[in-house]
Design an enzyme around this catalytic site. Structure first.
Site, short mmCIF file in Angstrom:
data_model
loop_
_atom_site.label_atom_id
_atom_site.label_comp_id
_atom_site.label_asym_id
_atom_site.label_seq_id
_atom_site.Cartn_x
_atom_site.Cartn_y
_atom_site.Cartn_z
CG LEU A 105 18.90 -28.61 -5.79
CD1 LEU A 105 18.85 -27.18 -6.32
CD2 LEU A 105 17.55 -29.30 -5.96
CB ALA A 122 17.29 -38.07 -5.32
CD1 TRP A 123 21.44 -43.68 -7.40
CD2 TRP A 123 19.99 -45.37 -7.32
NE1 TRP A 123 22.02 -44.74 -8.05
CE2 TRP A 123 21.16 -45.79 -8.01
CE3 TRP A 123 18.95 -46.26 -7.14
CZ2 TRP A 123 21.29 -47.08 -8.52
CZ3 TRP A 123 19.08 -47.54 -7.65
CH2 TRP A 123 20.24 -47.95 -8.32
CB THR A 124 19.65 -38.42 -9.96
OG1 THR A 124 21.07 -38.31 -9.83
CG2 THR A 124 18.97 -37.60 -8.88
CD1 TRP A 149 15.31 -32.95 -18.46
CD2 TRP A 149 15.63 -31.65 -20.26
NE1 TRP A 149 14.78 -33.60 -19.53
CE2 TRP A 149 14.95 -32.84 -20.66
CE3 TRP A 149 15.92 -30.68 -21.21
CZ2 TRP A 149 14.58 -33.07 -21.99
CZ3 TRP A 149 15.53 -30.91 -22.54
CH2 TRP A 149 14.89 -32.09 -22.92
CE LYS A 162 12.94 -37.57 -6.71
NZ LYS A 162 13.76 -37.09 -5.55
N GLY A 200 25.84 -32.56 -3.59
CA GLY A 200 25.41 -32.77 -4.96
C GLY A 200 25.23 -31.45 -5.69
CE1 TYR A 204 15.41 -40.13 -9.93
CE2 TYR A 204 14.40 -39.11 -11.84
CZ TYR A 204 15.05 -39.00 -10.63
OH TYR A 204 15.35 -37.75 -10.12
#
Length: 298
Positions: free
Chosen positions: A12, A57-59, A153, A128, A10, A124
């Site tokens: 990050l 993560a599921w963002t 962001w 988290k 991903g 979301y």
């Protein structure tokens, strides 16, 4: 220190693997499927990390709104399983979290500090926060360290982030002769994944203080002003802009209007550059990538 990174493919995760170099262990979905409770043991036995950075993560915030149970499984329950696996082995853990654990509705104008009480306003953020709490429970009596790193962001390679999407939207507006509409009532901290990765490595190198950390580029802005800065840096001057409220677009998830984070101190006095500096450093990289894409260069 051998550091495994979940979500290694991903945005990050990729930045962390680049920053770690030979010390990084890439845990993408092919190495460990966090949706499968039975797969959590094998990568620890195989790779024997000393620390794990949980960047997976599921963002998809709108997807989370449409399926909150799946959001909880992926962002909450899976984080808890990973945390218990780390705690039982004495492996340090960094959990990446989000400014959306706050609803952004405070009226005093202050940024959210790390010790402020979370109050998610969407599915979301709830999922988290569930992951944060599951990790804290798992490490309550563990000898290893747990750091929760909230950020906001994110932008950076490989594109398809906010700056990339703004340039696409500007091109469409220019083609149709319409103003580019920009949201002016959502505030946050634009954060470069490369700067965030450097800060996470500093935390690891500084002994990984067990705490909740807020890590962003310095300063805050609106989506509209960030977009205008992107257009300026990209030398896009022929597209008129129009500020509009976020309610202009109907969407399943409601973003927090002002979930600005107050950054916490980093080891050795390290500070991150401003969001303007970080955006300016990224734009040449993004523009080259866009040119290669448009030219069919792979």
């Amino acid at each position: 220190m051998r550091v495994a990174v979940t979500g290694a493919r991903g945005r990050l995760g990729g930045a962390l693997i680049r920053a770690l170099g030979d010390d990084g262990i890439a845990w993408g979905r092919t190495e460990v499927d966090l949706d499968d409770p039975g797969e959590i043991e094998a990568p620890f036995l195989r790779d024997r990390p000393e620390a794990v950075v949980h960047a997976a993560a599921w963002t998809d915030v709108d997807g989370c709104a449409g399926n909150p149970d799946l959001a909880h499984q992926r962002n909450g329950a899976a984080t808890g399983r990973l945390a218990r696996a780390c705690a039982s082995r004495g492996v340090h853990l960094v959990v990446i979290s989000t400014n959306e654990v706050f609803d952004g509705l405070r009226s005093d104008g202050r940024a959210y500090a790390a010790d402020d009480t979370p109050s998610p306003g969407n599915a979301y953020g709830l999922s988290k926060l569930a992951g944060e709490r599951a990790a804290l429970d798992a490490f309550a009596e563990a000898p290893a360290a747990l750091a929760i790193v909230r950020t906001a962001w994110l932008f950076g390679p490989p594109g398809r982030d906010f700056p990339d999407k703004i340039l696409d939207a500007a091109a469409r507006a220019a083609a149709t002769g319409t103003p580019l509409r920009l949201v002016d009532d959502e505030f946050g901290n634009p954060t470069s994944v490369d700067d965030l990765a450097a800060a996470i490595l500093a935390l690891l190198g500084g002994g990984l203080p067990t705490a909740i950390h807020h890590v962003t580029n310095a300063g805050s802005t609106t989506r509209a002003d960030w977009a205008r800065e992107i257009l300026r840096l990209a030398d896009v001057s022929d597209v008129p802009t129009e500020d509009v409220p976020s309610r202009t677009w109907s969407r399943p998830s409601v973003p927090p209007p002002r979930a600005v984070l107050e950054p916490t101190a980093l080891p050795d006095g390290m500070t991150l550059p401003s969001w303007r500096e970080a955006t300016a450093a990224y734009l040449p990289v993004l523009l080259r990538a866009r040119a290669e894409r448009e030219g069919g260069i792979h």
